[in-house]
Design a protein around this motif. Structure first.
Motif, mmCIF file in Angstrom:
data_model
loop_
_atom_site.group_PDB
_atom_site.id
_atom_site.type_symbol
_atom_site.label_atom_id
_atom_site.label_comp_id
_atom_site.label_asym_id
_atom_site.label_seq_id
_atom_site.Cartn_x
_atom_site.Cartn_y
_atom_site.Cartn_z
ATOM 1 N N VAL A 106 0.862 -1.182 0.000
ATOM 2 C CA VAL A 106 0.000 0.000 0.000
ATOM 3 C C VAL A 106 0.899 1.233 0.000
ATOM 4 N N GLU A 107 0.799 2.035 -1.052
ATOM 5 C CA GLU A 107 1.705 3.165 -1.249
ATOM 6 C C GLU A 107 0.921 4.399 -1.691
ATOM 7 N N PRO A 108 1.530 5.590 -1.572
ATOM 8 C CA PRO A 108 0.859 6.804 -2.048
ATOM 9 C C PRO A 108 0.547 6.709 -3.546
ATOM 10 N N VAL A 109 -0.578 7.271 -3.935
ATOM 11 C CA VAL A 109 -0.985 7.243 -5.341
ATOM 12 C C VAL A 109 0.088 7.853 -6.235
ATOM 13 N N ALA A 110 0.739 8.913 -5.760
ATOM 14 C CA ALA A 110 1.765 9.566 -6.576
ATOM 15 C C ALA A 110 2.907 8.604 -6.890
#
Length: 205
Positions: A106-110
């Motif tokens: 799970v990571e930032p959309v950017a």
């Protein structure tokens, strides 16, 4: 939080939690496979402004390769996995075939958008290596809802299986042979390889 499907195998819904945001699914390399379905479990929501990156590690390499992503807006995807060769994955120490590891992070959309853009650029330079059937919502130009996608898959299966239905028992209950479903999946998987976008177009042929 996440589930994984490989054709002909049970659904996997219990990954190893490496951290609060990182998960791993060990996948036996035999029988060999070329596609993996990754999806959010029902009722699961990723934190705002995040997406779930999907990675694969295929022995003997120790590196994880980025496949694509899923997100709240696109809760499932089919990914093509190249390089699963059990004969080349034998562990010299044990003599057994080492498993493939599927990682979900799970990571930032950017960050996911950067990886998606880099992957797309690499494919344009060296040819397609099999992008996922359904792109992450953050990168999809014309998103199709999970409900519509599921309806199209079910319709495709129904249309194929209807001709194999037969009546059995005193009440004449209509049934479909299990082999017919296996034949449908093989045909469905082959069509995805040849034309990954047919479900997005609503083509049920």
């Amino acid at each position: 939080m996440f589930g994984v499907i490989i054709s002909g195998r049970p659904v996997l819904t219990e990954p190893q939690a490496l951290s609060p945001t990182q998960y791993a699914f060990p996948l036996p390399a035999t029988p060999s496979f070329s596609h993996i379905v990754v999806f959010l479990l029902p009722g699961t929501q990723l934190p705002p402004d995040t997406a779930a990156g999907v990675y694969v590690q295929i022995p003997p390499s120790s590196e994880f390769r980025f496949l694509g992503a899923i997100a709240n807006e696109k809760q499932s995807a089919i990914f093509k996995v190249d390089g699963v060769d059990p004969a080349a994955m034998v562990d010299p120490a044990t003599g057994q075939v080492a498993p493939v590891t599927l990682g979900v992070s799970v990571e930032p959309v950017a960050r996911i958008a950067e990886l998606m853009n880099a992957k797309q650029a690499q494919q344009q330079q060296g040819g397609s290596s099999g992008m996922e059937l359904v792109r992450a919502g953050a990168a999809a130009a014309n998103p199709i809802s999970t409900k519509v996608l599921a309806q199209r898959i079910i319709a495709n299966a129904f249309n194929f299986l209807a001709s194999f239905a037969g009546n059995v028992g005193p009440g004449g209950q209509e049934v479909v042979p299990l082999k017919s479903f296996q034949d449908w999946w093989a045909k469905f998987e082959k069509k995805i390889e040849m034309d990954p976008g047919f479900l997005e177009r609503g083509d049920q042929a």
